[in-house]
Write an enzyme that holds these catalytic residues in place. Structure first.
Site, PDB file in Angstrom:
ATOM      1  N   LYS A 110      -7.839  11.397  -1.666  1.00 55.90           N
ATOM      2  CA  LYS A 110      -7.471  10.292  -0.389  1.00 55.90           C
ATOM      3  C   LYS A 110      -7.899  10.998   0.981  1.00 55.90           C
ATOM      4  CE  LYS A 110      -3.316   7.685  -0.166  1.00 55.90           C
ATOM      5  NZ  LYS A 110      -3.073   7.175  -1.932  1.00 55.90           N
TER       6      LYS A 110
HETATM    7  N1  GLU Z   1      -3.874   3.508  -0.945  1.00 55.91           N
HETATM    8  C1  GLU Z   1      -3.801   3.088  -2.559  1.00 55.91           C
HETATM    9  C2  GLU Z   1      -3.359   3.574  -3.407  1.00 55.91           C
HETATM   10  O1  GLU Z   1      -2.362   5.118  -2.757  1.00 55.91           O
HETATM   11  C3  GLU Z   1      -4.777   1.815  -2.710  1.00 55.91           C
HETATM   12  C4  GLU Z   1      -6.070   2.919  -3.341  1.00 55.91           C
HETATM   13  C5  GLU Z   1      -7.530   2.038  -3.799  1.00 55.91           C
HETATM   14  O2  GLU Z   1      -7.480   0.577  -4.468  1.00 55.91           O
HETATM   15  O3  GLU Z   1      -8.146   2.605  -4.080  1.00 55.91           O
HETATM   16  O4  GLU Z   1      -3.240   3.331  -5.052  1.00 55.91           O
END
Ligand code: GLU
Length: 420
Positions: A110
């Site tokens: 993240k």
């Molecule tokens: N931000 C989204 C999540 O928390 C998508 C992450 C992604 O597609 O890599 O799942």
């Protein structure tokens, strides 16, 4: 505004509390437990940006790579004044578990930048995004770590990241991010994927309880990408949406809301607040209204020890990441609420991100129907596997999802061994 949220535990602590329960149930080796709990790498960058008024500002940016055990790291980038390293660390670990629950070949990561988004111009946002990308450039890439949108970032942000990365490596590399505009290598169905996945898991829960969609009343908190798409798709498929709220306020109508009209209103007014098709209600109060399905799709910790005993829904579909705190988990469980945990319910987004990455690398793009069919197969199978773990170990869905995920990641690590 959301009323005083009882944070109780940070996202990383919440993740750790659930991880500990699941690891104990799995009899995980203590060394492996320590390894799996700890992120692989934490990158902190300080981003200098010239603002529109000529002043130089410095923003803090983060990228936490929790695990590469099952493949390249995967996870969104969020912008916001509340962004901290600890929050990003917790969300990175949750991405590892989420990717493992839906069994896609990624680890978890993240990223985030602490910045006051409403007070930034598009130009300032672009410069922050590009410099953040430049600062983490050595650590990302289609085979390393693949960012995506999250809170306050979108397709445009991904286009800037893709372009910045491509300028540095001297060739267009679409697979470095997902959630891009379709014209730049994005996937059909990605924009709707998280909301669609929420609906698909909710459909499975309804089947378990022998319920009909037509008589199922749904409340959605949050009307960003996840909440608005979930409300639209669920309305189109026959659910009765009776309440919707965003940060400014909401609207409630026990007879059902006119969702197409509400979507048009929200598009024009940048909020659902003030929509005339129901009575107005606050973003906090909407959670406690009588309904069958509650779908929090806004932010973390909105269901906590202060309000969990007043939640009337029978099914909780966690569209947001970490909307429920661990103390609230127990209250909901004791009251018989069927919780579809975030790492399952909202995994449709990262699943179609995986499809996007595959399509970019192949240079061959699928129809929306193929995307949605493959998404459906994965979501239904993950739902069934989580339920099977729940039954086998006699645990609630959240712990079952963690157990399934930890089991998969631990198995990959055992096969790989520890490089020394
Ligand atoms: N931000 C989204 C999540 O928390 C998508 C992450 C992604 O597609 O890599 O799942």
């Amino acid at each position: 505004m959301i009323e005083a949220i009882d944070k109780e535990l940070s996202i990383f602590e919440s993740m750790g509390a659930r991880f500990d329960i699941a690891a104990r149930k799995l009899n995980l080796d203590p060394g492996l437990e320590k390894y799996l709990r700890t992120p692989n790498r934490e990158i902190i960058v300080h981003i200098p940006v010239t603002m529109d008024n000529g002043r130089l500002e410095v923003f803090d940016g983060f990228r936490v790579q929790h695990s590469i055990a099952r493949g390249p790291c995967k996870g969104g980038v969020r912008f916001g004044s509340q962004v901290t390293l600890d929050e990003i660390r917790g969300l990175a670990a949750e991405m590892t578990w989420k990717c493992a629950v839906v069994n896609i070949p990624f680890g978890g990561a993240k990223g985030g930048v602490a910045c006051d988004v409403p007070n930034l111009s598009p130009g300032e946002l672009e410069r922050i995004t590009r410099r953040y990308t430049a600062e983490i450039l050595d650590y990302i890439g289609p085979e390393r770590d693949v960012p995506a949108p999250d809170m306050n970032t979108n397709e445009q942000t991904m286009a800037w990241i893709m372009d910045t990365y491509s300028m540095h490596v001297r060739h267009t590399t679409t697979a470095v991010v997902t959630g891009k505009p379709i014209d730049l290598g994005g996937s059909k169905g990605r924009r709707e994927a998280t909301g669609r996945g929420c609906m698909m898991t909710c459909d499975e829960a309804l089947k378990r309880f022998g319920r009909e969609k037509q008589s199922t009343r749904v409340i959605v908190q949050g009307f960003g990408n996840v909440g608005s798409q979930a409300a639209r798709l669920m309305h189109e498929s026959g659910y009765k949406i009776i309440g919707v709220a965003d940060i400014a306020g909401g609207v409630f109508n026990p007879h059902g809301l006119d969702i197409p009209a509400l979507l048009e209103y929200a598009n024009k007014n940048h909020s659902v607040q003030g929509f005339s098709g129901g009575e107005s209600i606050t973003n906090g109060d909407i959670l406690e209204q009588d309904c069958d399905v509650l779908l929090p799709a806004a932010t973390e910790s909105v269901i906590n020890s202060k309000n969990a005993d007043r939640i009337k829904a029978r099914i909780l579909v966690e569209g947001a990441n970490s909307p429920t705190t661990p103390p609230a988990d127990q209250i909901l469980f004791d009251r018989g609420v069927f919780v579809i945990p975030d790492i399952l319910a909202n995994a449709g987004g990262v699943t179609v991100s995986y499809f996007e990455w595959v399509q970019d690398r192949e240079g061959y793009f699928w129809t929306e129907q193929v995307v949605n069919e493959r998404l459906h197969a994965i979501m239904v199978s993950a739902f069934e596997q989580v339920a099977a773990y729940g039954e086998k170990y006699n645990v609630n869905n959240r712990i079952a999802a963690y157990m399934l995920a930890i089991d998969r990641v631990a198995f990959s690590l055992k096969l790989r061994g520890i490089y020394a």
